[in-house]
Write an enzyme that holds these catalytic residues in place. Structure first.
Site, PDB file in Angstrom:
ATOM      1  N   GLU A   1       5.504  53.291 -18.699  1.00 37.13           N
ATOM      2  CA  GLU A   1       5.442  52.016 -17.982  1.00 37.13           C
ATOM      3  C   GLU A   1       4.798  52.209 -16.612  1.00 37.13           C
ATOM      4  O   GLU A   1       4.148  51.310 -16.093  1.00 37.13           O
ATOM      5  CB  GLU A   1       6.844  51.417 -17.831  1.00 37.13           C
ATOM      6  CG  GLU A   1       6.817  49.968 -17.373  1.00 37.13           C
ATOM      7  CD  GLU A   1       8.175  49.302 -17.432  1.00 37.13           C
ATOM      8  OE1 GLU A   1       8.231  48.113 -17.790  1.00 37.13           O
ATOM      9  OE2 GLU A   1       9.193  49.960 -17.114  1.00 37.13           O
TER      10      GLU A   1
ATOM     11  N   HIS B   1      13.279  70.772 -37.767  1.00 31.46           N
ATOM     12  CA  HIS B   1      13.214  70.520 -39.211  1.00 31.46           C
ATOM     13  C   HIS B   1      12.449  69.237 -39.507  1.00 31.46           C
ATOM     14  O   HIS B   1      12.576  68.666 -40.597  1.00 31.46           O
ATOM     15  CB  HIS B   1      14.631  70.468 -39.787  1.00 31.46           C
ATOM     16  CG  HIS B   1      15.391  71.732 -39.566  1.00 31.46           C
ATOM     17  ND1 HIS B   1      15.345  72.802 -40.440  1.00 31.46           N
ATOM     18  CD2 HIS B   1      16.181  72.131 -38.534  1.00 31.46           C
ATOM     19  CE1 HIS B   1      16.090  73.788 -39.974  1.00 31.46           C
ATOM     20  NE2 HIS B   1      16.606  73.408 -38.817  1.00 31.46           N
TER      21      HIS B   1
ATOM     22  N   LYS C   1       5.972  39.030 -21.557  1.00 31.54           N
ATOM     23  CA  LYS C   1       7.016  38.030 -21.285  1.00 31.54           C
ATOM     24  C   LYS C   1       6.425  36.621 -21.292  1.00 31.54           C
ATOM     25  O   LYS C   1       6.983  35.689 -21.879  1.00 31.54           O
ATOM     26  CB  LYS C   1       7.647  38.292 -19.916  1.00 31.54           C
ATOM     27  CG  LYS C   1       8.488  39.545 -19.806  1.00 31.54           C
ATOM     28  CD  LYS C   1       9.025  39.659 -18.381  1.00 31.54           C
ATOM     29  CE  LYS C   1       9.788  40.944 -18.170  1.00 31.54           C
ATOM     30  NZ  LYS C   1      10.261  41.076 -16.764  1.00 31.54           N
TER      31      LYS C   1
END
Length: 545
Positions: A351, A382, A510
């Protein structure tokens, strides 16, 4: 080309990256490499010897930092200069962990007294909850805290609380809600008793869509359990700048904690945003968290660039991003309590430095923020470690591990450490074709099959990593560790000449999200947008594909 990429130092680093020997050879040529490329600071130990760098590389990187006037830029942040130029704001999260005797000014006013007053107010509230003085509407003591926020007001408190689980006050639990998906809060509420639950709502404006929606749903649930509007003051507190909206909601003015414009969300856990942390671990431990971060602040300000831990880590990241073509960076935590840190550092770094124009508005012609990802050791060994070892992408790694465990059980921690150190060695060293053939020498395979399998077992090595150690994971060492990555982010942005403290991409999301929401609730189908957006909105309105 931009001025940065035209610089002689930048060009020299390009040439240096092309001719540097394999790390195996660098270690063989210099028995003192580890001693020369490791350092202690603020309760942390950094081994950066397993990097594609020699003395010449480091000198060039430090020269790049000096050309960028890095020392002056660090000082500018601490001095309260307007370094977030697009929003005309100072960047002073460091003031949140300052000492009471310091004088740090914004618009001519010393902000330290207000910071200290807020900490004292937090301490009183935390003590009242932990001692049972603060009771719910039926007289029962608080047992559960629900932290409602989004972004930095969610992730910081969650990850730090998770990391400091051994320090939690007995009898208290915490639940974190951020996503506006109803399933998130509904699943949390199923676990709770309204009589013993405290909600902490964090939103600077008291209007952040996700946070307000979740808080209103929590309020409805609370009232549905038999509580009244008057009971809200005992069960809801806020961290906000909008005292009016919080009191209208029903919160007690004494239980509203401030936020300031000079603190960005992703840097806010040190403020009253950290109230859920303090409620769990106590105010003394919260102050130790601040103290660890303050120590790193003093280190990044005072240490020479060549002995400056955040500077070194940032410059090495720049080295791989801009001169070796790396597009991601992996953070591997060899401690279960630190399992959430990769996500926190992901937000902090991406960000902040996911930018494509310089401070003066010029389009960059070089890479900036890499993708940050990672997970918990040894689980990743793994899974995605295979790609680290034999994949085609160069992915620098940070390994983080405490030397002492909070749960010393048998040989668990020794095995954990051996895996951690073994991975760093394997990434650096790799395995040659000759070594693979030697391992197969005693097998019953014919020579053709041995040769084929040996080719598959070759690992080129020369994969860079840092190893960060601490004696033990404590509030203080965690504070230092998080502040280390904060300053690493600042230094990267300074080199890249970008603003690490705004987030216009987030703001656009937004804005468009609110527009789409209005269209979803409209009386007619969407037709004004692009064909894809219209179709998706209309399918949602219909509730079927």
């Amino acid at each position: 080309m931009t001025q940065l990429t035209q610089s002689s130092c930048w060009q020299a680093l390009i040439a240096d990256a092309a001719k540097l020997p394999h790390m195996r050879d660098l270690f063989a040529q210099n028995p003192q490499r580890f001693e020369q490329m490791s350092l202690n600071a603020c309760g942390l130990f950094l081994d950066y010897s397993k990097n594609r760098a020699d003395e010449t590389t480091l000198k060039l990187l430090f020269s790049l930092a000096k050309e960028a006037k890095l020392t002056e830029k660090i000082a500018a942040m601490f001095n309260g200069d307007i370094i977030n130029t697009t929003e005309q704001r100072a960047v002073l999260h460091t003031a949140l962990r300052s000492k009471a005797c310091q004088d740090i000014r914004v618009d001519g006013v010393n902000i330290v007294p207000e910071v200290q007053q807020t900490l004292d107010k937090m301490a009183q509230f935390v003590d009242s909850v932990q001692t049972g003085q603060c009771k719910g509407y039926t007289g029962k003591r608080i047992t559960d805290i629900v932290s409602i926020g989004i972004g930095g007001s969610f992730l910081g408190p969650k990850i730090v609380s998770q990391a400091l689980r051994p320090y939690w006050k007995a009898g208290l639990n915490c639940h974190f809600v951020a996503n506006v998906d109803a399933s998130s809060i509904c699943e949390k509420l199923k676990l709770l008793n309204a009589e013993t639950t405290l909600f902490v709502m964090s939103s600077k404006s008291f209007g952040t869509q996700e946070t307000l929606t979740n808080t209103l749903s929590a309020k409805d649930w609370f009232l549905d359990q038999g509580a009244t509007q008057a009971d809200i003051a005992k069960h809801f507190v806020a961290v906000t700048s909008n005292v009016t909206k919080a009191t209208e909601f029903g919160m007690d003015a004494d239980n509203i904690f401030p936020m300031w414009d000079w603190v960005g969300g992703r840097y806010s856990l040190w403020s009253a945003i950290g109230l859920p942390i303090a409620l769990l671990i106590g105010m003394d431990n919260f102050r130790l968290l601040l103290d660890g971060a303050h120590q790193m602040d003093e280190h990044v300000k005072a240490a020479p660039l060549e002995q400056n831990m955040p500077v070194i880590m940032a410059l090495l990241s720049v080295l791989y991003t801009n001169f070796h073509g790396a597009q991601s960076h992996v953070v591997l935590t060899y401690d279960h309590y630190l399992r959430g840190l990769p996500a926190y550092f992901q937000q902090l770094d991406m960000e902040s430095n996911g930018k494509s124009v310089t401070l003066n508005g010029t389009q960059v012609d070089y890479s900036t923020g890499p993708v940050i990802w990672g997970g918990e050791g040894t689980n990743g060994q793994h899974a995605y470690h295979q790609l680290l070892h034999q994949g085609t992408a160069l992915i620098p790694a940070d390994f983080i591990m405490p030397l002492q465990s909070h749960n010393p059980l048998g040989e668990h921690h020794a095995q954990l450490a051996s895996n951690c150190f073994g991975q760093t060695q394997a990434l650096m060293q790799g395995r040659t074709f000759e070594e693979a053939m030697a391992e197969l020498s005693q097998s019953s395979l014919n020579e053709a099959d041995k040769t084929l399998i040996a080719k598959h077992k070759v690992m080129l090595g020369n994969k860079p990593s840092n190893t960060l150690l601490m004696d033990k994971l404590t509030p203080q060492t965690l504070g230092s560790l998080i502040a280390l990555y904060e300053h690493r982010t600042l230094v990267q942005g300074a080199i890249w000449q970008i603003n690490s403290f705004d987030q216009w991409g987030v703001e656009l999301g937004k804005q468009l999200g609110n527009d789409v929401l209005a269209r979803i609730g409209a009386a007619h189908n969407a037709t004004e947008l692009d064909s894809s957006s219209n179709a998706l909105i209309n399918r949602f309105r219909q509730g079927k594909i």
